[in-house]
Scaffold this motif. Structure first.
Motif: not given
Ligand code: GDP
Length: 191
Positions: A154-164
């Motif tokens: 559920s946090k994957e999208r958010e985390r990917k964005q933050a890493l980017s």
């Protein structure tokens, strides 16, 4: 994807300073990252051997640049993990200098660097410093975000964005030494 895999892997030698192996024209794939980021686990996952590189029960123990011959045609180069808090300051500085020497001063014809960051924590200050150095020198760099299995679906999208964002838009491969996520993609780039 075509079948790219490691068919043979053996330890060749560990060095602390200049050495002929650096300049014998074999391609070098160098792995770097903060200590405990899972660097040993990543290399072991790539070669499909549980203990080619010993997973450090004592992080930061490895103080050499270790060369592994892969498929008889390239080296995987395991650089010391950096930033291990429990090491004395002088030792930490020595490792830092050895890493910057290998990445920043040596002229190696065919070299790719795999920078491993923690998917959960993001890049450190030294990761950023290393990235800028590699970019300045025009050294091909692949960033992988290890331990991606720790991120909830559920946090994957958010985390990917933050890493980017933390990586200023640079691309990276979500990776897990534990589940094998990202392994095929990385192998296809480095083999
Ligand atoms: P190194 O110090 O960078 O070589 O890190 P190690 O390979 O010794 O791993 C450090 C710790 O992270 C160990 O407890 C590993 O089991 C764990 N670890 C490594 N890769 C992964 C991963 O992809 N997922 C998870 N959940 N843990 C990992």
């Amino acid at each position: 994807m075509s079948d790219v895999r490691v068919t043979s892997a053996e330890f060749v030698k560990g060095i602390r300073g200049t050495n002929g192996i650096l300049f014998n024209r074999m391609a070098q794939i160098a792995f770097i990252g903060r200590s405990n980021v899972g660097k040993s686990s990543v290399i072991n996952a790539l070669v499909g051997r549980k203990r080619l590189v010993k997973e450090s029960s004592q992080p930061g123990k490895t103080t050499e640049i270790n060369f592994f011959l892969i498929n008889n045609n390239r080296y995987f180069v395991d650089l010391p993990g950096y930033g291990f808090a429990k090491l004395p300051e002088k030792k930490r500085e020595g490792l830092r200098r050895m890493i910057l020497w290998y990445l920043g001063e040596l002229e190696i014809e065919n070299r790719t660097v795999v920078l491993i960051i923690d998917a959960y924590v993001g890049p450190s200050e030294f990761d950023e410093e290393v990235l800028l150095l590699l970019e300045r020198r025009g050294i091909t760099t692949i960033i992988i975000a290890n331990k991606f299995d720790k991120i909830k679906k559920s946090k994957e999208r958010e985390r990917k964005q933050a890493l980017s964002e933390a990586l200023s838009g640079r691309s990276y491969i979500p990776f897990s030494a534990r589940t094998g996520e990202g392994k095929e993609e990385l192998l296809s780039l480095i083999l």
